[in-house]
Design a protein around this motif. Structure first.
Motif, PDB file in Angstrom:
ATOM      1  N   ARG A  65       0.819  -1.218   0.000  1.00  0.00           N
ATOM      2  CA  ARG A  65       0.000   0.000   0.000  1.00  0.00           C
ATOM      3  C   ARG A  65       0.848   1.262   0.000  1.00  0.00           C
ATOM      4  O   ARG A  65       0.543   2.230  -0.689  1.00  0.00           O
ATOM      5  CB  ARG A  65      -0.905   0.012   1.229  1.00  0.00           C
ATOM      6  CG  ARG A  65      -2.077  -0.920   1.156  1.00  0.00           C
ATOM      7  CD  ARG A  65      -3.309  -0.234   0.623  1.00  0.00           C
ATOM      8  NE  ARG A  65      -3.808   0.747   1.564  1.00  0.00           N
ATOM      9  CZ  ARG A  65      -4.311   1.927   1.232  1.00  0.00           C
ATOM     10  NH1 ARG A  65      -4.367   2.288  -0.026  1.00  0.00           N
ATOM     11  NH2 ARG A  65      -4.771   2.757   2.147  1.00  0.00           N
ATOM     12  N   LYS A  83     -11.986   1.559   0.688  1.00  0.00           N
ATOM     13  CA  LYS A  83     -12.477   2.844   0.187  1.00  0.00           C
ATOM     14  C   LYS A  83     -11.571   3.372  -0.914  1.00  0.00           C
ATOM     15  O   LYS A  83     -12.026   3.953  -1.901  1.00  0.00           O
ATOM     16  CB  LYS A  83     -12.556   3.861   1.329  1.00  0.00           C
ATOM     17  CG  LYS A  83     -13.695   3.627   2.305  1.00  0.00           C
ATOM     18  CD  LYS A  83     -13.952   4.845   3.179  1.00  0.00           C
ATOM     19  CE  LYS A  83     -12.742   5.175   4.026  1.00  0.00           C
ATOM     20  NZ  LYS A  83     -12.999   6.352   4.909  1.00  0.00           N
ATOM     21  N   ALA A  84     -10.253   3.151  -0.733  1.00  0.00           N
ATOM     22  CA  ALA A  84      -9.298   3.638  -1.726  1.00  0.00           C
ATOM     23  C   ALA A  84      -9.443   2.902  -3.054  1.00  0.00           C
ATOM     24  O   ALA A  84      -9.029   3.404  -4.092  1.00  0.00           O
ATOM     25  CB  ALA A  84      -7.871   3.475  -1.201  1.00  0.00           C
ATOM     26  N   ARG A 110     -11.169   4.979  -5.490  1.00  0.00           N
ATOM     27  CA  ARG A 110     -10.560   6.253  -5.857  1.00  0.00           C
ATOM     28  C   ARG A 110      -9.594   6.031  -7.012  1.00  0.00           C
ATOM     29  O   ARG A 110      -9.119   4.926  -7.241  1.00  0.00           O
ATOM     30  CB  ARG A 110      -9.827   6.873  -4.667  1.00  0.00           C
ATOM     31  CG  ARG A 110     -10.656   6.954  -3.390  1.00  0.00           C
ATOM     32  CD  ARG A 110     -11.875   7.842  -3.572  1.00  0.00           C
ATOM     33  NE  ARG A 110     -12.705   7.874  -2.377  1.00  0.00           N
ATOM     34  CZ  ARG A 110     -12.589   8.785  -1.427  1.00  0.00           C
ATOM     35  NH1 ARG A 110     -11.685   9.738  -1.508  1.00  0.00           N
ATOM     36  NH2 ARG A 110     -13.381   8.734  -0.375  1.00  0.00           N
ATOM     37  N   ALA A 116      -5.861   7.765  -2.484  1.00  0.00           N
ATOM     38  CA  ALA A 116      -5.738   6.458  -1.836  1.00  0.00           C
ATOM     39  C   ALA A 116      -5.146   6.608  -0.446  1.00  0.00           C
ATOM     40  O   ALA A 116      -5.581   5.968   0.502  1.00  0.00           O
ATOM     41  CB  ALA A 116      -4.871   5.523  -2.682  1.00  0.00           C
ATOM     42  N   ALA A 157      -7.805   8.216   1.772  1.00  0.00           N
ATOM     43  CA  ALA A 157      -8.893   7.308   2.093  1.00  0.00           C
ATOM     44  C   ALA A 157      -8.511   6.348   3.208  1.00  0.00           C
ATOM     45  O   ALA A 157      -9.336   5.926   3.988  1.00  0.00           O
ATOM     46  CB  ALA A 157      -9.293   6.496   0.848  1.00  0.00           C
ATOM     47  N   ARG A 186      -6.659  -0.106  -8.268  1.00  0.00           N
ATOM     48  CA  ARG A 186      -7.940  -0.379  -7.616  1.00  0.00           C
ATOM     49  C   ARG A 186      -8.042  -1.819  -7.108  1.00  0.00           C
ATOM     50  O   ARG A 186      -8.376  -2.042  -5.933  1.00  0.00           O
ATOM     51  CB  ARG A 186      -9.087  -0.043  -8.562  1.00  0.00           C
ATOM     52  CG  ARG A 186      -9.297   1.450  -8.711  1.00  0.00           C
ATOM     53  CD  ARG A 186     -10.534   1.759  -9.511  1.00  0.00           C
ATOM     54  NE  ARG A 186     -10.805   3.192  -9.533  1.00  0.00           N
ATOM     55  CZ  ARG A 186     -11.836   3.739 -10.130  1.00  0.00           C
ATOM     56  NH1 ARG A 186     -12.711   2.978 -10.772  1.00  0.00           N
ATOM     57  NH2 ARG A 186     -12.016   5.056 -10.113  1.00  0.00           N
ATOM     58  N   ASN A 243      -5.705  -2.228  -4.077  1.00  0.00           N
ATOM     59  CA  ASN A 243      -6.255  -1.694  -2.835  1.00  0.00           C
ATOM     60  C   ASN A 243      -7.349  -2.597  -2.272  1.00  0.00           C
ATOM     61  O   ASN A 243      -7.457  -2.789  -1.056  1.00  0.00           O
ATOM     62  CB  ASN A 243      -6.820  -0.289  -3.064  1.00  0.00           C
ATOM     63  CG  ASN A 243      -5.734   0.763  -3.123  1.00  0.00           C
ATOM     64  OD1 ASN A 243      -4.749   0.697  -2.398  1.00  0.00           O
ATOM     65  ND2 ASN A 243      -5.899   1.740  -4.000  1.00  0.00           N
TER      66      ASN A 243
END
Length: 215
Positions: free
Chosen positions: A29, A90-91, A94, A100, A103, A184, A187
């Protein structure tokens, strides 16, 4: 005299490091920003140093033998990992690296990376149990203080090198281009991983509590 002990513990630890988990997910991450990723690598290694020290001095055993204290560690760890997982999920919706980080409640920077790495590993009760079990099984009372200190240093350095190399490799321009294309789903996967670990801790606690209830 203790050469085989160093080799055995080092090998087992390397296998554990290579296994996907919250630490790996955090490096993945934070690899969007190299200083943050390197800070996270150092924080994880620092947490492992603390775990190893607590285990070899018997403090981890004392924590595990006090149900309410150990439960508190589990609850805090599960909630923290769950919070990281929710931020990563949630990221996943985004589109930019900056969003990211926001979030996930994360900020870029070495210090923030160190804190995230330290908290992610130190608050993971499974890490505490792993080192307590490994070192209690392998390190006998006959092992002197100097050797114990060198074992702690070995675990710290192996962790620092492993996660440091991983953080550096994943933050190269070539790796970033690849990760950018799968940001995406990346994440989402890391979020689900954090969430799964958090859920497993909470369900384990629920099972233990149920077993204590008279039937």
């Amino acid at each position: 005299m203790f050469t085989s002990l160093f080799l055995t513990i080092g090998l087992i630890h390397l296998v554990a490091l290579a296994s996907p988990g919250p630490d790996f997910a955090l490096i993945l991450r934070t690899s969007l920003h190299r200083p943050t990723a390197l800070g996270a690598a150092f924080g994880i290694a620092l947490a492992i140093l603390v775990h190893a020290t607590l285990s070899l001095t018997g403090i981890s055993l004392l924590i595990a033998e006090h149900p309410w204290l150990f439960m508190a560690v589990k609850v805090v760890g599960a909630l923290y990992l769950g919070w990281l997982g929710w931020g990563a999920i949630k990221a996943a919706w985004r589109s930019s690296a900056a969003l990211a980080f926001k979030a996930g409640g994360e900020q870029q920077g070495w210090r923030k990376g160190v804190w995230n790495g330290l908290a992610t590993n130190l608050l993971n009760p499974k890490a505490l149990l792993f080192f307590m079990g490994l070192l209690a099984a392998m390190v006998t009372p006959q092992v002197d203080g100097l050797t114990r200190g060198l074992l702690v240093l070995e675990l710290f350095l192996l962790s620092l090198v492993w996660f440091g190399v991983l953080a550096w490799s994943l933050s190269t321009p070539r790796a970033q281009r690849l990760l950018g294309r799968i940001q995406r789903p990346l994440n989402l996967v890391t979020g689900l991983l954090f969430g799964a670990v958090s859920l497993s801790i909470l369900t384990g606690m629920a099972g233990e509590a149920y077993a204590l209830v008279p039937h």
